[in-house]
Design a protein around this motif. Sequence first.
Motif, PDB file in Angstrom:
ATOM      1  N   GLU A   1      33.850   9.190  12.890  1.00  0.00           N
ATOM      2  CA  GLU A   1      33.482   7.896  12.295  1.00  0.00           C
ATOM      3  C   GLU A   1      34.627   6.903  12.502  1.00  0.00           C
ATOM      4  OE1 GLU A   1      30.968   7.693   8.961  1.00  0.00           O
ATOM      5  OE2 GLU A   1      31.345   5.560   8.618  1.00  0.00           O
ATOM      6  N   ARG A   2      35.840   7.255  12.070  1.00  0.00           N
ATOM      7  CA  ARG A   2      37.027   6.477  12.431  1.00  0.00           C
ATOM      8  C   ARG A   2      38.116   7.480  12.771  1.00  0.00           C
ATOM      9  NH1 ARG A   2      33.478   3.174  12.218  1.00  0.00           N
ATOM     10  NH2 ARG A   2      33.494   1.134  11.188  1.00  0.00           N
ATOM     11  N   ARG A   3      38.665   7.381  14.001  1.00  0.00           N
ATOM     12  CA  ARG A   3      39.712   8.339  14.392  1.00  0.00           C
ATOM     13  C   ARG A   3      41.065   7.720  14.007  1.00  0.00           C
ATOM     14  NH1 ARG A   3      39.650   7.997  19.451  1.00  0.00           N
ATOM     15  NH2 ARG A   3      38.364   9.657  20.277  1.00  0.00           N
TER      16      ARG A   3
ATOM     17  N   TYR B   1      46.725   1.369   1.472  1.00  0.00           N
ATOM     18  CA  TYR B   1      46.543   2.409   2.477  1.00  0.00           C
ATOM     19  C   TYR B   1      46.998   1.851   3.815  1.00  0.00           C
ATOM     20  CZ  TYR B   1      43.565   4.672   6.041  1.00  0.00           C
ATOM     21  OH  TYR B   1      43.082   5.282   7.158  1.00  0.00           O
ATOM     22  N   ALA B   2      47.498   2.747   4.694  1.00  0.00           N
ATOM     23  CA  ALA B   2      47.798   2.361   6.074  1.00  0.00           C
ATOM     24  C   ALA B   2      47.456   3.521   6.993  1.00  0.00           C
ATOM     25  CB  ALA B   2      49.276   1.991   6.239  1.00  0.00           C
ATOM     26  N   GLY B   3      46.904   3.205   8.143  1.00  0.00           N
ATOM     27  CA  GLY B   3      46.616   4.235   9.136  1.00  0.00           C
ATOM     28  C   GLY B   3      46.730   3.638  10.523  1.00  0.00           C
ATOM     29  N   LEU B   4      46.822   4.518  11.534  1.00  0.00           N
ATOM     30  CA  LEU B   4      46.749   4.050  12.914  1.00  0.00           C
ATOM     31  C   LEU B   4      45.474   4.602  13.520  1.00  0.00           C
ATOM     32  CD1 LEU B   4      50.382   4.274  14.349  1.00  0.00           C
ATOM     33  CD2 LEU B   4      49.118   2.224  13.724  1.00  0.00           C
ATOM     34  N   GLN B   5      44.680   3.707  14.100  1.00  0.00           N
ATOM     35  CA  GLN B   5      43.364   4.062  14.639  1.00  0.00           C
ATOM     36  C   GLN B   5      43.367   3.959  16.157  1.00  0.00           C
ATOM     37  OE1 GLN B   5      38.613   2.968  14.135  1.00  0.00           O
ATOM     38  NE2 GLN B   5      40.069   2.200  12.636  1.00  0.00           N
ATOM     39  N   LEU B   6      42.786   4.998  16.779  1.00  0.00           N
ATOM     40  CA  LEU B   6      42.679   5.043  18.247  1.00  0.00           C
ATOM     41  C   LEU B   6      41.219   4.934  18.651  1.00  0.00           C
ATOM     42  CD1 LEU B   6      43.595   5.790  21.201  1.00  0.00           C
ATOM     43  CD2 LEU B   6      43.359   8.192  20.496  1.00  0.00           C
TER      44      LEU B   6
ATOM     45  N   PRO C   1      38.603   4.333  25.852  1.00  0.00           N
ATOM     46  CA  PRO C   1      37.648   3.616  26.703  1.00  0.00           C
ATOM     47  C   PRO C   1      36.233   4.175  26.556  1.00  0.00           C
ATOM     48  CG  PRO C   1      39.676   4.014  27.912  1.00  0.00           C
ATOM     49  CD  PRO C   1      39.812   4.724  26.591  1.00  0.00           C
ATOM     50  N   GLY C   2      35.279   3.287  26.406  1.00  0.00           N
ATOM     51  CA  GLY C   2      33.875   3.688  26.313  1.00  0.00           C
ATOM     52  C   GLY C   2      33.423   4.099  24.920  1.00  0.00           C
ATOM     53  N   GLU C   3      34.333   4.189  23.980  1.00  0.00           N
ATOM     54  CA  GLU C   3      33.954   4.673  22.652  1.00  0.00           C
ATOM     55  C   GLU C   3      33.448   3.555  21.732  1.00  0.00           C
ATOM     56  OE1 GLU C   3      36.264   8.720  21.556  1.00  0.00           O
ATOM     57  OE2 GLU C   3      37.389   6.882  21.128  1.00  0.00           O
ATOM     58  N   VAL C   4      32.665   3.978  20.737  1.00  0.00           N
ATOM     59  CA  VAL C   4      32.322   3.069  19.640  1.00  0.00           C
ATOM     60  C   VAL C   4      32.682   3.744  18.328  1.00  0.00           C
ATOM     61  CG1 VAL C   4      30.425   1.876  20.816  1.00  0.00           C
ATOM     62  CG2 VAL C   4      29.947   3.947  19.500  1.00  0.00           C
ATOM     63  N   ALA C   5      33.095   2.946  17.371  1.00  0.00           N
ATOM     64  CA  ALA C   5      33.262   3.417  15.988  1.00  0.00           C
ATOM     65  C   ALA C   5      32.103   2.783  15.236  1.00  0.00           C
ATOM     66  CB  ALA C   5      34.609   2.986  15.430  1.00  0.00           C
TER      67      ALA C   5
ATOM     68  N   MET D   1      46.932  10.593  20.222  1.00  0.00           N
ATOM     69  CA  MET D   1      46.345  10.884  21.536  1.00  0.00           C
ATOM     70  C   MET D   1      45.892  12.341  21.596  1.00  0.00           C
ATOM     71  SD  MET D   1      46.386   7.913  22.931  1.00  0.00           S
ATOM     72  CE  MET D   1      45.822   8.263  24.593  1.00  0.00           C
ATOM     73  N   ARG D   2      46.647  13.227  20.953  1.00  0.00           N
ATOM     74  CA  ARG D   2      46.216  14.635  20.915  1.00  0.00           C
ATOM     75  C   ARG D   2      44.911  14.766  20.138  1.00  0.00           C
ATOM     76  NH1 ARG D   2      51.468  17.867  19.084  1.00  0.00           N
ATOM     77  NH2 ARG D   2      49.920  19.489  18.691  1.00  0.00           N
ATOM     78  N   ALA D   3      44.809  14.028  19.034  1.00  0.00           N
ATOM     79  CA  ALA D   3      43.544  14.038  18.281  1.00  0.00           C
ATOM     80  C   ALA D   3      42.415  13.507  19.166  1.00  0.00           C
ATOM     81  CB  ALA D   3      43.676  13.192  17.014  1.00  0.00           C
ATOM     82  N   GLY D   4      42.748  12.518  20.010  1.00  0.00           N
ATOM     83  CA  GLY D   4      41.753  11.923  20.904  1.00  0.00           C
ATOM     84  C   GLY D   4      41.204  12.903  21.921  1.00  0.00           C
ATOM     85  N   ASP D   5      41.996  13.945  22.254  1.00  0.00           N
ATOM     86  CA  ASP D   5      41.509  14.986  23.167  1.00  0.00           C
ATOM     87  C   ASP D   5      40.533  15.935  22.475  1.00  0.00           C
ATOM     88  OD1 ASP D   5      43.057  14.063  25.237  1.00  0.00           O
ATOM     89  OD2 ASP D   5      44.743  15.412  24.811  1.00  0.00           O
ATOM     90  N   ILE D   6      40.552  15.942  21.150  1.00  0.00           N
ATOM     91  CA  ILE D   6      39.804  16.967  20.410  1.00  0.00           C
ATOM     92  C   ILE D   6      38.570  16.401  19.712  1.00  0.00           C
ATOM     93  CG2 ILE D   6      39.998  18.773  18.635  1.00  0.00           C
ATOM     94  CD1 ILE D   6      43.060  18.654  19.023  1.00  0.00           C
ATOM     95  N   ILE D   7      38.662  15.160  19.213  1.00  0.00           N
ATOM     96  CA  ILE D   7      37.547  14.608  18.434  1.00  0.00           C
ATOM     97  C   ILE D   7      37.261  13.176  18.891  1.00  0.00           C
ATOM     98  CG2 ILE D   7      39.094  13.924  16.499  1.00  0.00           C
ATOM     99  CD1 ILE D   7      36.733  14.614  14.598  1.00  0.00           C
ATOM    100  N   SER D   8      35.963  12.836  18.998  1.00  0.00           N
ATOM    101  CA  SER D   8      35.583  11.491  19.446  1.00  0.00           C
ATOM    102  C   SER D   8      35.599  10.526  18.253  1.00  0.00           C
ATOM    103  CB  SER D   8      34.180  11.509  20.058  1.00  0.00           C
ATOM    104  OG  SER D   8      33.212  11.723  19.037  1.00  0.00           O
TER     105      SER D   8
END
Length: 349
Positions: free
Chosen positions: A70-72, A92-97, A100-104, A58-65
């Motif tokens: 490309e993929r957050r 590989y494993a990751g968590l992606q956020l 609202p309103g976003e597109v990857a 969520m902190r990353a979500g405040d800084i980068i779209s």
Amino acid sequence: MTVRPNDQRDQLEALYAEMGPSGLTPLWESLHALVTPEPVSPALPWRWSFGEVRDFLMRAGDIISAEQAERRVLIMENPGIPRQSAITPSLYAGLQLILPGEVAPCHRHAQNALRFVMEGSGAFTALDGEKAVMEPFDLVLTPAGQWHDHGNQTDQPMIWLDGLDIPTVRLFDASFAERLDVAAHPESALAGDTLSRYGRNMRPLRGSAADRRPANRPLFHYRYAEWRPVLDSLSSSAPVDPHLGHALEFLNPADGGAVLSTISAHVRNIPAGFETRPRRSTDGTVFVVVEGEGILLLDGREITLAPRDIVVVPSWTRHQFQARSTLVMFAYSDKASQEKLDLYREQLL
Ligand code: 1HN
């Protein structure tokens, strides 16, 4: 001539130093580490708590779209194999956020991917232009070479786990990728169209232009609403497997094989109070706790399990699950790859 041990070491070291620049190295110094009598994984057993990762995400979500990134995604790196974007040597494993309103934006690549929804409801992954509207604990596939984009038209964040074969593709030096020139693939079908065609143990009798999905890999959405009740009915009708609990593998309906060419996935239900018998297998496995509490015992270590924890059990690690309450888990591994290469082994203890 007899060579004194110290002389021999000195002579060998001098030889190695001279041959190194020619791209040569002696097998006898590494043979035993290369060809081990059984798997010796560099990966460590590890747990990530969803809440902790979520806070950073969520902190990353405040800084980068999502668009800019490309993929957050925050990668869950196995501490035993750092800087390789690997949770096991092959996966590989990751968590992606996606907010609202976003597109990857839409892209495709040689890597196979699966998504397992951790939080949020109603965002989508589109595969070749067909949306799968995702609910918690749904499994969605984006197989190699297929265009995919994500979007969130809801008012809540959505977070899912990405499982990919990135280290496998890297091993084979076979990575290709491309971006589509538009963010979202043109819509090719109504959401859920493929699920209704192929998700009922049926398929269209005659191929038509409407059958956009590859015939050998039609299905890409496996819904929690479908798999969860089946685990329950299994629990009430079938004896529990002593090593696995009640377990159901996700299948490719076209060939009865694994869901992806490199990745297998399954779900389990371990009844409250049950302790599985120890087992180990060559497929290092990533588990996601869907519900319940318990303990994972490995090699004398204990890892406590709570809902939405993510844990990795490396290859050939003896392990058992103790379920404090009904323990439901999703799991994926490289078993599909290993079976193709005749490498897979399992030991029931
Ligand atoms: C990817 O394409 C996605 O499509 C997520 O959401 C994670 C990690 C590495 C390479 C490609 C996605 C990825 C990825």
